[in-house]
Design an enzyme around this catalytic site. Structure first.
Site, PDB file in Angstrom:
ATOM      1  N   ASN A   9       3.817  -3.421  44.928  1.00  0.00           N
ATOM      2  CA  ASN A   9       2.640  -2.863  45.602  1.00  0.00           C
ATOM      3  C   ASN A   9       1.996  -1.862  44.653  1.00  0.00           C
ATOM      4  O   ASN A   9       2.504  -0.765  44.476  1.00  0.00           O
ATOM      5  CB  ASN A   9       3.086  -2.182  46.912  1.00  0.00           C
ATOM      6  CG  ASN A   9       1.942  -1.448  47.590  1.00  0.00           C
ATOM      7  OD1 ASN A   9       0.773  -1.673  47.274  1.00  0.00           O
ATOM      8  ND2 ASN A   9       2.289  -0.566  48.524  1.00  0.00           N
ATOM      9  N   LYS A  11      -0.728  -0.341  45.024  1.00  0.00           N
ATOM     10  CA  LYS A  11      -1.502   0.680  45.757  1.00  0.00           C
ATOM     11  C   LYS A  11      -2.887   0.828  45.114  1.00  0.00           C
ATOM     12  O   LYS A  11      -3.418  -0.124  44.566  1.00  0.00           O
ATOM     13  CB  LYS A  11      -0.750   2.002  45.801  1.00  0.00           C
ATOM     14  CG  LYS A  11       0.697   1.845  46.233  1.00  0.00           C
ATOM     15  CD  LYS A  11       1.326   3.146  46.606  1.00  0.00           C
ATOM     16  CE  LYS A  11       2.813   2.941  46.814  1.00  0.00           C
ATOM     17  NZ  LYS A  11       3.441   4.044  47.524  1.00  0.00           N
ATOM     18  N   HIS A  94       1.642  -0.871  56.160  1.00  0.00           N
ATOM     19  CA  HIS A  94       2.286   0.066  55.231  1.00  0.00           C
ATOM     20  C   HIS A  94       2.159   1.476  55.810  1.00  0.00           C
ATOM     21  O   HIS A  94       1.142   1.823  56.418  1.00  0.00           O
ATOM     22  CB  HIS A  94       1.609  -0.021  53.860  1.00  0.00           C
ATOM     23  CG  HIS A  94       2.375   0.680  52.787  1.00  0.00           C
ATOM     24  ND1 HIS A  94       2.337   2.047  52.632  1.00  0.00           N
ATOM     25  CD2 HIS A  94       3.230   0.209  51.837  1.00  0.00           C
ATOM     26  CE1 HIS A  94       3.127   2.384  51.618  1.00  0.00           C
ATOM     27  NE2 HIS A  94       3.678   1.289  51.126  1.00  0.00           N
ATOM     28  N   GLU A  96       1.462   4.190  54.531  1.00  0.00           N
ATOM     29  CA  GLU A  96       0.284   4.947  54.076  1.00  0.00           C
ATOM     30  C   GLU A  96      -0.934   4.568  54.905  1.00  0.00           C
ATOM     31  O   GLU A  96      -1.810   5.397  55.144  1.00  0.00           O
ATOM     32  CB  GLU A  96       0.051   4.706  52.573  1.00  0.00           C
ATOM     33  CG  GLU A  96       1.089   5.451  51.738  1.00  0.00           C
ATOM     34  CD  GLU A  96       1.407   4.815  50.404  1.00  0.00           C
ATOM     35  OE1 GLU A  96       0.659   3.928  49.935  1.00  0.00           O
ATOM     36  OE2 GLU A  96       2.445   5.194  49.806  1.00  0.00           O
ATOM     37  N   GLU A 164      10.877   0.320  55.131  1.00  0.00           N
ATOM     38  CA  GLU A 164      10.478   1.358  54.190  1.00  0.00           C
ATOM     39  C   GLU A 164      10.569   2.732  54.859  1.00  0.00           C
ATOM     40  O   GLU A 164       9.593   3.180  55.493  1.00  0.00           O
ATOM     41  CB  GLU A 164       9.038   1.122  53.732  1.00  0.00           C
ATOM     42  CG  GLU A 164       8.844  -0.172  52.979  1.00  0.00           C
ATOM     43  CD  GLU A 164       7.767  -0.022  51.912  1.00  0.00           C
ATOM     44  OE1 GLU A 164       8.046  -0.378  50.761  1.00  0.00           O
ATOM     45  OE2 GLU A 164       6.673   0.471  52.228  1.00  0.00           O
ATOM     46  N   GLY A 170       7.814   6.937  47.356  1.00  0.00           N
ATOM     47  CA  GLY A 170       7.170   7.782  46.351  1.00  0.00           C
ATOM     48  C   GLY A 170       7.842   9.132  46.140  1.00  0.00           C
ATOM     49  O   GLY A 170       7.292  10.009  45.481  1.00  0.00           O
ATOM     50  N   SER A 210      11.203   4.071  46.602  1.00  0.00           N
ATOM     51  CA  SER A 210      11.762   4.578  45.345  1.00  0.00           C
ATOM     52  C   SER A 210      12.774   3.627  44.703  1.00  0.00           C
ATOM     53  O   SER A 210      13.777   4.071  44.140  1.00  0.00           O
ATOM     54  CB  SER A 210      12.380   5.972  45.553  1.00  0.00           C
ATOM     55  OG  SER A 210      11.382   6.892  45.938  1.00  0.00           O
TER      56      SER A 210
HETATM   57  C1  PEP Z   1       5.672   1.299  48.546  1.00  0.00           C
HETATM   58  O1  PEP Z   1       4.554   1.633  48.200  1.00  0.00           O
HETATM   59  O2  PEP Z   1       5.797   0.421  49.393  1.00  0.00           O
HETATM   60  C2  PEP Z   1       6.826   1.948  47.924  1.00  0.00           C
HETATM   61  C3  PEP Z   1       8.017   1.610  48.324  1.00  0.00           C
HETATM   62  O3  PEP Z   1       6.574   2.890  46.942  1.00  0.00           O
HETATM   63  P1  PEP Z   1       7.651   3.518  45.909  1.00  0.00           P
HETATM   64  O4  PEP Z   1       8.470   2.389  45.380  1.00  0.00           O
HETATM   65  O5  PEP Z   1       6.810   4.184  44.867  1.00  0.00           O
HETATM   66  O6  PEP Z   1       8.498   4.487  46.681  1.00  0.00           O
END
Ligand code: PEP
Length: 253
Positions: A9, A11, A94, A96, A164, A170, A210
């Site tokens: 992803n 983003k 997601h 976000e 998630e 992040g 992460s």
């Molecule tokens: C994500 O954006 O779905 C995500 C898991 O980000 P990150 O791997 O940066 O934590």
């Protein structure tokens, strides 16, 4: 046997030329890795250029969002039909989007239905906040999100779930393999209650939060985890390749 999946992803990162450069860096390496579905989800405006670049390779493409209407006066939105023309997958719900764009379970549900209607495979994200985790409410939150997003759906039709935990996205603080495996097992049991054992055995459930080259093996080694949704580390060609490679080695055994 569930085919593992690693989805990147990106983003709101990369211009079109940067996206082209990044794909060029990873294309050959990714294409040589078997036993894993390799999906990249660049920003909308780069999809056409990236699609052209990965033509003939085993790399698959996903969008990061859709609107739930097919077409019409919705300035600035991208419809499922438009995305289905370019992609096989779409990330829906997601955290976000839930957090910054007020996406509720009802909206997520409409998006999941709209995607499936045009044969786009949703990567449906669910996950709890830190305070919910600390209050021991993970099961309640994740189950509630799952039920709201899947309400009224009789079949999953290729839908993928990504667990998630928001506190891990992040932050550099991934869930341990054991933690992620436990919640993903719980999600699978919920899917069994809603859709029966066979569908629950077939549905792919990814972990996201992460994931890096350093922790990928611990996570992918868990029996319930079918791969990862990768944010930050998917923007570095070598790191993303390493995650995919580790997944292939573990699952190919
Ligand atoms: C994500 O954006 O779905 C995500 C898991 O980000 P990150 O791997 O940066 O934590």
């Amino acid at each position: 046997m569930r085919v593992p999946m690693i989805a990147g992803n990106w983003k709101m990162n990369t211009t079109v030329s940067e996206a082209v450069e990044l794909v060029s860096e990873m294309r050959q390496g990714l294409d040589q890795i078997d036993n894993v579905d390799k999906v990249i989800c660049p920003p909308f405006i780069s999809l056409a250029a990236v699609k052209e670049l990965i033509k003939g390779s085993s790399i698959k493409l996903g969008g990061q969002n859709i609107y739930f209407e097919e077409k019409g006066a919705y300035t600035g939105e991208i419809s499922p039909l438009m995305l289905a023309d370019l992609c096989e997958f779409v990330i829906i719900g997601h955290s976000e989007r839930r957090q910054y764009f007020d996406e509720t379970g009802e909206i997520t549900n409409k998006k999941v239905r709209a995607a499936l209607k045009v044969k786009l495979k949703p990567i449906l994200c669910v996950g709890e906040k830190l305070e919910e985790n600390e209050a021991g409410r993970t099961e309640e939150i994740v189950t509630g999100q799952l039920k709201a997003s899947l309400a009224g759906l009789d079949y999953l039709n290729g839908l993928i779930i990504a667990y998630e935990p928001i506190w891990a996205i992040g932050t550099g603080k991934a869930a341990t393999g054991e933690q992620a495996n436990e919640t993903i097992g719980l999600i699978r049991r919920n899917i069994a209650k809603l859709y029966g054992k066979r569908i629950a055995q077939d549905v792919r459930i990814l972990y996201g939060g992460s994931v890096t080259a350093a922790n990928a093996t611990e996570l992918i080694n868990q029996p319930e985890i079918d791969g990862a949704l990768v944010g930050g580390a998917s923007l570095k060609a070598a790191e993303f390749l390493s995650i995919v490679k580790q997944t292939s080695e573990i699952r190919g055994r």
